[in-house]
Design a protein around this motif. Structure first.
Motif, short mmCIF file in Angstrom:
data_model
loop_
_atom_site.label_atom_id
_atom_site.label_comp_id
_atom_site.label_asym_id
_atom_site.label_seq_id
_atom_site.Cartn_x
_atom_site.Cartn_y
_atom_site.Cartn_z
N GLY A 371 5.33 -8.43 1.17
CA GLY A 371 4.33 -7.51 0.65
C GLY A 371 3.22 -7.17 1.61
O GLY A 371 2.37 -6.33 1.29
N ASP A 372 3.18 -7.80 2.78
CA ASP A 372 2.13 -7.55 3.77
C ASP A 372 2.63 -6.64 4.88
O ASP A 372 3.83 -6.42 5.04
N GLU A 373 1.68 -6.14 5.67
CA GLU A 373 2.03 -5.44 6.89
C GLU A 373 2.27 -6.45 8.01
O GLU A 373 1.58 -7.48 8.08
N SER A 395 5.48 -4.66 3.46
CA SER A 395 5.07 -3.32 3.05
C SER A 395 5.20 -2.32 4.19
O SER A 395 5.49 -1.14 3.97
N ARG A 396 4.99 -2.80 5.43
CA ARG A 396 5.15 -1.94 6.60
C ARG A 396 5.39 -2.81 7.83
O ARG A 396 4.82 -3.89 7.95
N ALA A 423 9.94 2.19 6.25
CA ALA A 423 8.91 1.15 6.35
C ALA A 423 8.63 0.71 7.78
O ALA A 423 7.69 -0.04 8.02
#
Length: 553
Positions: A371-373, A395-396, A423
């Motif tokens: 869920g984090d970059e 997330s990215r 992503a």
């Protein structure tokens, strides 16, 4: 007592029932013995661990923890005991008890290995079952060790990776999330500030232990004779070292593999390898390494968890000095110590290693950054594999490369996949210039080398996969290195190199032989090697053909 949950689709492979004819063939390798209800055949930590086939009666496998028992499985007539520790000779992790009186066939480890090597059908059935049983134990945490730690602790991450990559089942208790953690801390007299803590067999408490201390506690090295003269000692258990171990042991050589942490080397931390021959759907580096290690064990090779500290090659047998104090003699040596990712010149890098900065993208790291970059530094295949893998949960994913693109350094199938993954964002001509945070990484700054523009981002996870520095410092001048520190072998050794190293033989060095006779170098540690898993495996197997020639002289 509960029973270990299994997927019904694989139950017949995890616990197959042997036919009368198969049992008869096994009986010719061992002895028949009576089994009496209530007797314990072995306890956790016991060694050697016999192998049993139930003819009549019943055996039960039990996990012991904190004074309670959990029933793992029951073996009735036609069933057999064991899992991968049966191959390695490492101590038992569960209790085996007789629950119904009857008879069983008993084989010791050498008898069982002889069976596996001479009976192809039974070898396939037993080895597959051993592997799948260990997979189930790892998946359910049914082991003899519990790790108490925190997701914010670099030591916790290191220990998780050590246990996972060694395929050792363990339970994990999170200091911040587990409601019962306080009771556990009190029962073992552990202070919260002492984590990570490893509890071995519910008895020994190790506070922030080294990997070597964990290996010693779990008996990884317990059955290895470290003074025995070996035909070949392989230093490093990456793809090239494991290949040398498999081919050497399968051809009758006495092989010992020395490895610092776990089988697989740098390739073992790869999230997926898709261009290795024979695996069209891909395979993780850990799975490939685990299978190769099991294959080597099947043929009788042994693994010692220790770090090579110095190589003494001015006389024969050669001596590998390990950091655990052992002096391991060998008639020949295969150096397969590989390379490690090059660390960028950032002043506070070491502070965040394992606490926001990582050098491998496995399931353990993926859990931390869900869920984090995230940022991946590097543009070769390993970086591309990590980007695609992490993009499934992050997330990215930012890929930072110093060059103008990925085409020159990465396989085309990976570049296409990266292009088609929304992503993933590739930043060219870009590198990290600063890391910020207290105990854990909190933000980073990167700079574009063409525009000079710098950007700070609140990103807490950075994966570094850039270049490679050879692991050759421990060689202490024993063999000739090239200008970048890689080992020179075969035709790359000039007459001046051989003269300076006092090459004593009339013949020239073999293809993969170093400037020291009988000492070979394979894989990424060798100058001029092709940095591919298939190439490393090829070099490891080729080296053994030259080992035979040296041993025959």
């Amino acid at each position: 007592m509960g029973v270990l949950p299994l997927t019904s689709a694989r139950a017949d492979q995890v616990f197959p029932t042997l036919t009368p004819e198969q049992i008869r063939r096994i009986a010719s390798h061992g002895r028949m013995r009576a089994i009496q209800k209530g007797d314990v055949l072995y306890e956790p930590g016991a060694t050697p661990v016999p192998f049993f086939v139930v003819v009549s009666g019943e055996l039960e496998v039990v996990r012991l923890w904190a004074g309670t028992e959990t029933l793992v499985t029951v073996f009735g007539p036609g069933k057999f005991t064991g899992e991968v520790n049966s191959l390695s000779g490492r101590p038992a992790i569960l209790r085996l008890r007789i629950s119904q009186t009857g008879e069983a066939i008993e084989l010791d480890r050498q008898q069982m290995l002889a069976l596996l090597q001479t009976d192809a059908e039974l070898g396939e059935i037993l080895v597959r079952a051993f592997i799948l049983r260990r997979v189930e134990l790892v998946a359910t945490g049914m082991g003899d060790v519990v790790l108490v730690g925190s997701t914010h602790s670099a030591g916790t991450l290191r220990i998780k990776e050590f246990l996972m990559r060694n395929g050792h089942p363990y339970g994990y208790i999170d200091l911040e999330r587990d409601p019962d953690v306080q009771n556990l801390l009190e029962s073992f007299h552990i202070a919260a500030g002492e984590i990570p803590v490893v509890i071995c067999r519910g008895q020994v408490v190790l506070r922030n232990p080294t990997n070597q201390q964990i290996a010693d506690c779990l008996g990884f090295n317990q059955t290895v004779d470290q003074t025995q003269i070996r035909d070949v000692v392989v230093v490093g258990a990456g793809p090239s070292g494991l290949a040398a171990a498999v081919y050497g042991a399968s051809e009758g050589l006495d092989v010992l593999v020395l490895e610092t942490n776990a089988p697989g080397g740098q390739a073992g931390s790869s999230s997926r390898i898709e261009n290795y021959l024979g695996f069209p759907t891909g395979i993780t580096g850990q799975e490939l390494a685990g299978r190769a290690y099991t294959q080597a064990e099947k043929f009788g090779a042994q693994l010692l968890i220790a770090t090579g500290k110095r190589l003494s090659c001015d006389h024969t047998p050669h001596i590998v000095e390990a950091d655990n104090g052992a002096r391991i003699p060998a008639r020949t040596i295969v150096i397969a110590t590989g390379a490690q990712y090059r660390r960028p010149q950032l002043e506070n890098l070491s502070r965040f290693e394992g606490a926001g900065v990582y050098y491998g993208a496995t399931f353990v790291e993926a859990q931390l950054c869900s869920g984090d970059e995230v940022v991946i530094v590097g543009g070769a295949n390993s970086a591309g594999q990590a980007a695609v893998f992490l993009a499934q949960t992050a997330s990215r994913v930012y890929m930072l490369v110093r060059s103008a693109g990925l085409a020159e350094t990465m396989s085309s199938y990976l570049t296409r996949r990266i292009d088609e993954t929304p992503a993933i964002e590739v930043r060219t001509h870009t590198e990290i210039v600063a890391l910020q945070g207290n105990d854990n990484l909190e933000s980073i700054t990167w700079r574009n080398s063409q525009t000079g523009a710098s950007e700070e981002h609140a990103i807490r996870h950075v994966f570094i996969m850039t270049g490679g520095d050879p692991n050759t410092r421990w060689l202490d001048g024993c063999v000739v290195l090239d200008g970048k520190g890689f080992i020179k072998t075969g035709p790359d050794l000039s007459p001046e190199d051989l003269s300076a190293s006092r090459w004593p033989l009339a013949r020239q060095p073999f293809l993969l032989e170093t400037s020291s006779p009988g000492v070979f170098a394979v894989g990424d540690v060798r100058g001029g090697s092709i940095k591919r898993v298939a190439s490393a495996v090829g070099e490891g197997s080729i080296a053994i053909s030259f080992v035979h020639q040296v041993l025959q002289k």
